[in-house]
Design an enzyme around this catalytic site. Sequence first.
Site, mmCIF file in Angstrom:
data_model
loop_
_atom_site.group_PDB
_atom_site.id
_atom_site.type_symbol
_atom_site.label_atom_id
_atom_site.label_comp_id
_atom_site.label_asym_id
_atom_site.label_seq_id
_atom_site.Cartn_x
_atom_site.Cartn_y
_atom_site.Cartn_z
ATOM 1 N N ASN A 1 0.868 -1.182 0.000
ATOM 2 C CA ASN A 1 0.000 0.000 0.000
ATOM 3 C C ASN A 1 0.905 1.233 0.000
ATOM 4 O OD1 ASN A 1 -1.842 2.019 0.446
ATOM 5 N ND2 ASN A 1 -2.382 1.381 2.538
ATOM 6 N N LYS B 1 0.077 4.172 -0.620
ATOM 7 C CA LYS B 1 -0.646 5.406 -0.257
ATOM 8 C C LYS B 1 -0.411 6.462 -1.335
ATOM 9 C CE LYS B 1 -0.434 3.678 4.370
ATOM 10 N NZ LYS B 1 -0.447 3.870 5.797
ATOM 11 N N HIS C 1 -9.971 1.755 4.461
ATOM 12 C CA HIS C 1 -8.721 1.987 5.204
ATOM 13 C C HIS C 1 -8.964 3.042 6.287
ATOM 14 C CE1 HIS C 1 -4.609 3.084 6.183
ATOM 15 N NE2 HIS C 1 -4.227 1.957 5.611
ATOM 16 N N GLU D 1 -6.051 -3.877 10.874
ATOM 17 C CA GLU D 1 -4.993 -2.888 11.042
ATOM 18 C C GLU D 1 -5.303 -1.985 12.237
ATOM 19 O OE1 GLU D 1 -2.805 -2.152 7.035
ATOM 20 O OE2 GLU D 1 -4.556 -0.850 7.121
ATOM 21 N N SER E 1 2.802 -1.472 10.554
ATOM 22 C CA SER E 1 4.247 -1.452 10.804
ATOM 23 C C SER E 1 4.939 -2.800 10.595
ATOM 24 C CB SER E 1 4.553 -0.911 12.210
ATOM 25 O OG SER E 1 4.158 0.441 12.300
HETATM 26 P P1 PGA Z 1 2.353 0.717 7.670
HETATM 27 O O1 PGA Z 1 0.952 0.961 6.905
HETATM 28 O O2 PGA Z 1 2.888 -0.587 7.194
HETATM 29 O O3 PGA Z 1 3.191 1.899 7.258
HETATM 30 O O4 PGA Z 1 2.047 0.711 9.119
HETATM 31 C C1 PGA Z 1 0.020 -0.074 6.783
HETATM 32 C C2 PGA Z 1 -1.240 0.448 6.163
HETATM 33 O O5 PGA Z 1 -1.629 1.589 6.442
HETATM 34 O O6 PGA Z 1 -1.882 -0.255 5.368
#
Ligand code: PGA
Length: 224
Positions: free
Chosen positions: A7, A9, A102, A151, A187
Amino acid sequence: MKYLIANWKSTKNVEAALSWVDTFNKFVYKDKNLQKKLNENYLKIIICPSYHLLYPIKKSIYKNKNVVLGSQNVSFFDQGNYTGEVSAQNIKDLVEFSIVGHSERRKYLKEKDNEIDQKVMLLKDYSIEPILCIRDEKDLIPDKVNYIAYEPVYAIGTGKNENVNDVINTKNKINLGSNSVFIYGGSVNPENMTQYLQSSEINGFLVGNASKDPQSFIEMASKI
Ligand code: PGA
């Protein structure tokens, strides 16, 4: 089958995305073991970039039935006169999956459960598999959703991944169907992913930060 989902983003322009793909492809060509995992349906890689990157990535990414694309969102409108929206119909030839709900969208775009339901319905109409993100066991899971990404908000982008036992505790509180795929996100990185891999309860990972760099992403794919 295990799932590794990137992802990105809202972080990459076309040039940055193509450079990521270039590095990714080189690694996969070198890694016979990874190719085997993909060929034998042991691992599916789902890359979820912003909409503008779907087509250029589709054209250039390593060709394999288990290296596929997903969107990070979809409109709750069907195709039509909705300026600025991207509908399921618009992307159905490009993606197999779409992330919905999300927590960043729930927070910053004030996305509501009825909108998420509508998105799930439209995705299904166009044969795109929704990956529903939930923040905890209280978030609603619409019927027909097979892919659930748990999440916890505190773990997203903070470096504070949730330990595997707590993830499984939450999983046990959710009413999952027998075909459900349960994915953890928050994370995850190449260093901390081993604990989750040791549990058959966790079918994959939704990865933000550690997916933006192709090297760490490939490192995770190799560890699965
Ligand atoms: P992250 O993001 O791995 O940076 O914590 C996960 C997500 O938001 O899908």
